[in-house]
Design a protein around this motif. Structure first.
Motif, PDB file in Angstrom:
ATOM      1  N   GLU A   1     -73.472 -46.888   4.775  1.00 16.94           N
ATOM      2  CA  GLU A   1     -73.126 -45.202   5.037  1.00 16.94           C
ATOM      3  C   GLU A   1     -73.874 -45.282   3.202  1.00 16.94           C
ATOM      4  O   GLU A   1     -75.214 -44.532   2.854  1.00 16.94           O
ATOM      5  CB  GLU A   1     -72.150 -44.344   4.953  1.00 16.94           C
ATOM      6  CG  GLU A   1     -71.654 -44.371   6.329  1.00 16.94           C
ATOM      7  CD  GLU A   1     -72.474 -43.318   6.994  1.00 16.94           C
ATOM      8  OE1 GLU A   1     -73.518 -42.704   6.418  1.00 16.94           O
ATOM      9  OE2 GLU A   1     -72.410 -43.346   8.101  1.00 16.94           O
TER      10      GLU A   1
ATOM     11  N   PHE B   1     -77.392 -43.282   2.210  1.00 18.54           N
ATOM     12  CA  PHE B   1     -77.825 -41.770   1.597  1.00 18.54           C
ATOM     13  C   PHE B   1     -78.695 -42.261   0.497  1.00 18.54           C
ATOM     14  O   PHE B   1     -79.440 -41.305   0.055  1.00 18.54           O
ATOM     15  CB  PHE B   1     -76.786 -41.908   1.171  1.00 18.54           C
ATOM     16  CG  PHE B   1     -75.514 -41.026   1.623  1.00 18.54           C
ATOM     17  CD1 PHE B   1     -76.002 -39.847   1.948  1.00 18.54           C
ATOM     18  CD2 PHE B   1     -74.536 -41.362   2.386  1.00 18.54           C
ATOM     19  CE1 PHE B   1     -75.619 -38.942   3.016  1.00 18.54           C
ATOM     20  CE2 PHE B   1     -73.475 -40.276   2.897  1.00 18.54           C
ATOM     21  CZ  PHE B   1     -73.921 -39.161   3.114  1.00 18.54           C
TER      22      PHE B   1
ATOM     23  N   GLU C   1     -80.641 -37.650   1.786  1.00 21.54           N
ATOM     24  CA  GLU C   1     -79.855 -36.710   2.490  1.00 21.54           C
ATOM     25  C   GLU C   1     -78.902 -36.724   1.335  1.00 21.54           C
ATOM     26  O   GLU C   1     -78.222 -38.047   0.200  1.00 21.54           O
ATOM     27  CB  GLU C   1     -79.748 -37.134   3.485  1.00 21.54           C
ATOM     28  CG  GLU C   1     -78.559 -35.879   3.621  1.00 21.54           C
ATOM     29  CD  GLU C   1     -78.307 -36.616   5.922  1.00 21.54           C
ATOM     30  OE1 GLU C   1     -77.483 -36.374   5.900  1.00 21.54           O
ATOM     31  OE2 GLU C   1     -79.393 -37.040   5.824  1.00 21.54           O
ATOM     32  N   LYS C   2     -78.819 -35.757   1.219  1.00 19.78           N
ATOM     33  CA  LYS C   2     -77.303 -34.817   0.121  1.00 19.78           C
ATOM     34  C   LYS C   2     -76.667 -33.908   1.548  1.00 19.78           C
ATOM     35  O   LYS C   2     -76.741 -33.782   2.028  1.00 19.78           O
ATOM     36  CB  LYS C   2     -77.751 -33.942  -0.195  1.00 19.78           C
ATOM     37  CG  LYS C   2     -78.817 -34.894  -1.901  1.00 19.78           C
ATOM     38  CD  LYS C   2     -78.171 -36.123  -2.917  1.00 19.78           C
ATOM     39  CE  LYS C   2     -79.439 -36.347  -3.982  1.00 19.78           C
ATOM     40  NZ  LYS C   2     -78.716 -37.913  -4.220  1.00 19.78           N
TER      41      LYS C   2
ATOM     42  N   ALA D   1     -74.284 -41.855  -3.878  1.00 22.26           N
ATOM     43  CA  ALA D   1     -74.307 -42.353  -2.336  1.00 22.26           C
ATOM     44  C   ALA D   1     -72.950 -43.405  -1.916  1.00 22.26           C
ATOM     45  O   ALA D   1     -72.614 -42.578  -1.175  1.00 22.26           O
ATOM     46  CB  ALA D   1     -75.772 -43.740  -2.102  1.00 22.26           C
TER      47      ALA D   1
ATOM     48  N   GLN E   1     -70.059 -39.988  -1.380  1.00 20.14           N
ATOM     49  CA  GLN E   1     -70.855 -39.601  -0.371  1.00 20.14           C
ATOM     50  C   GLN E   1     -70.298 -39.996   0.952  1.00 20.14           C
ATOM     51  O   GLN E   1     -70.327 -39.306   1.631  1.00 20.14           O
ATOM     52  CB  GLN E   1     -72.729 -38.818  -0.001  1.00 20.14           C
ATOM     53  CG  GLN E   1     -72.457 -37.692  -1.567  1.00 20.14           C
ATOM     54  CD  GLN E   1     -74.531 -37.347  -1.431  1.00 20.14           C
ATOM     55  OE1 GLN E   1     -74.352 -36.595  -0.670  1.00 20.14           O
ATOM     56  NE2 GLN E   1     -74.806 -38.100  -2.245  1.00 20.14           N
ATOM     57  N   GLY E   2     -71.728 -41.153   0.982  1.00 20.77           N
ATOM     58  CA  GLY E   2     -70.853 -41.955   2.166  1.00 20.77           C
ATOM     59  C   GLY E   2     -69.266 -41.921   2.820  1.00 20.77           C
ATOM     60  O   GLY E   2     -68.656 -41.728   3.786  1.00 20.77           O
TER      61      GLY E   2
END
Length: 526
Positions: free
Chosen positions: A366, A370, A375-376, A485, A488-489
């Motif tokens: 993941e 990212f 991507e966000k 990243a 978020q992942g």
């Protein structure tokens, strides 16, 4: 809901067989028990292999015994550095070389490290079993670029030593950049079981621990293990934990003497990453005040120092305590080996593969997604206030646990403030809290959080305060991008498996925000 170990009582009679077969490296036994091939996983119990391996890398270390470097930076994540920390911090060292463990890429942390030590002679040990650990390689690139700019007329690679497996990505990098040395690991020894191999021992030798101290302790542990009290301790400790699991106690509190630096964190990652799978696992909690207020059925492992080695199981008002007393460094080395045996055996007995880490790999995937896609996802859509955080704790199942997940500069006051916040909430609501600092926790506790029992509540504390960001050399992203990243992942994965994390936004002044949180709790009578 915690782990279901209702069928374990019958396994108590199998403990001796499992431990004996492990020491015999009976691959057929474990292939059948785990339904996998274990040919590449039991090298850490092979005494001949470990001792001959020691002779190889100790000869490399001898070349640097009188080298002029004053400081060592150990760059590595999870098991690739935690074992080295235990040995370096607890064995007597005959040289005053300063050792810094670099398991965090926070821009402010990296910049401070370099600016404060650039004038010194530094040897960088880059540690990655797979040779492909993203954070380790990016941190290496940062320091390599700085060394290259500082020493324009010399070979910067001569300030670096790689510790990795042969033919890995790090091996290729080390050869192309003319590293001073490449120390190869043993293929059959996994990262978190590697403390008694070059990943733990070589950094200790380079730091000034006597080779004779390490090899004597290693031989005493491995060669005499079957006839020693340590073998009996292994069996009794496995029995102690299994009986707890049968009685629905899937947590173990680690009450380790503070002078045994790093031992708690090493055991915690070994248990979490080895056993936290298939919605089962044991939750390892580093001892704090929550132990006294949790319940009277706690499982507690206590490790202290005394004049002679001993172990015993005692009952107390706060639970069952497995007490171990250490007398010397031989005992320390043996306890590392004991815990490797105990955890791997528990994996076999609970039907869990103790040698893989599927959800750690998921996090890596993941993170890469990212970074590459740009991507966000808006994780602040799930943010809560301090009042909502208190409401959350009031409604928690007291048989569960809470994970505080955050990225920060480890040299800031944020970890201390997070400990204060956890202490206050744990004391008030009688629920244990695990502190998980990224990115390192992704390589240990992260497996438990995503693959272990579904009785955890996860709170991501996020902040935009990174100081001046740093571009990762030769990449199209910065260290803050990497951090974003990974945050978020982690958020995405936890949501996908219905372990929906809550988010507390600490803004760009996390220390002030946390201080206000703690003050508000005190005013509320906490």
């Amino acid at each position: 809901m915690g782990s279901d170990f209702s069928n374990l009582s019958q396994k108590l009679s199998e403990i001796n067989s499992v431990v004996s077969n492990m020491l015999n490296q009976n691959h057929d036994f474990f292939d059948h028990a785990l339904s996998i091939s274990t040919q590449d996983f039991l090298g850490w119990v092979d005494s001949e292999k470990l001792i001959s391996h020691f002779e190889e890398y100790s000869n490399i270390a001898k070349k640097y015994e009188f080298a002029s470097y004053e400081k060592i930076f150990v760059i590595g994540m999870g098991g690739s550095s935690l074992g080295a920390r235990v040995l370096i911090d607890n064995f007597l060292r005959n040289k005053k070389r300063e050792v810094y463990f670099v398991d965090n890429y926070h821009p402010e942390f990296l910049r401070n490290l370099w600016e404060n030590h650039a004038g010194s002679e530094i040897m960088f040990l880059v540690c990655s079993k797979s040779g492909n650990t993203l954070e380790t390689l990016m941190i290496f690139e940062y320091f390599y670029q700085n060394v290259e700019q500082l020493n324009k007329n010399n070979s910067p690679g001569q300030s670096f030593i790689a510790i990795t497996d042969q033919n890995s990505r790090l091996d290729s990098i080390a050869q192309s950049k003319n590293f001073a040395e490449i120390v190869y690991g043993v293929k059959e020894i996994g990262g978190r079981y590697s403390v008694l191999s070059c990943f733990g021992m070589f950094p200790a030798l380079m730091s000034g621990v006597e080779s004779s101290d390490l090899i004597e302790s290693l031989i005493d542990c491995l060669v005499e293990f079957r006839e020693s009290d340590y073998f009996l301790q292994c069996e009794q400790l496995i029995k102690f934990i299994l009986e707890g699991l049968v009685n629905d106690e899937d947590k173990i509190f680690l009450d380790i003497d503070p002078q045994l630096s790093g031992f708690s964190e090493w055991i915690q990652q070994l248990i979490a990453e080895s056993l936290g799978k298939n919605y089962k696992g044991i939750v390892p909690l580093i001892h704090n005040i929550s132990l006294e207020v949790h319940n009277s059925n706690n499982l507690i492992f206590s490790l202290k120092q005394d004049s002679i080695f001993s172990y015993d199981v005692v009952k107390s008002p706060i639970g069952s305590i497995f007490e171990v007393q250490l007398s010397n460094n031989n005992d320390l080395i043996s306890q590392l080996f004991v815990w490797e045996i105990v955890v791997a055996s528990l994996g076999v007995l609970t039907g869990t593969n103790p040698f893989d880490q599927p959800d750690v790999q998921l996090s890596k995937n993941e993170t890469n997604y990212f970074i590459e896609s740009n991507e966000k996802i808006e994780i602040l859509d799930n943010q809560i206030s301090i009042d909502e955080l208190i409401d959350c704790f009031e409604n928690l199942d007291k048989n569960g646990y809470v994970g505080f997940l955050y990225f920060t500069n480890p040299q800031s006051n944020v970890p201390n403030l997070m400990n204060s916040l956890a202490y206050t909430l744990s004391l008030k609501f009688h629920i244990p809290i695990i502190q998980a600092i990224g990115p390192n926790y992704l390589h240990s506790l992260g497996q438990l959080f995503k693959g272990g029992p579904d009785n955890g509540t996860f709170i991501q504390f996020v902040s935009s305060n990174v100081g001046q960001d740093i571009q990762v050399p030769y990449q199209n992203f910065s260290f803050y991008d990497l951090m974003s990243a990974q945050v978020q992942g982690e958020h995405k994965i936890l949501n996908l498996i219905d372990r929906n994390p809550l988010v507390v936004n600490l803004g760009n002044e996390p220390e002030k925000k946390l201080e206000k949180f703690i003050e508000k709790l005190k005013l509320a009578g906490f």
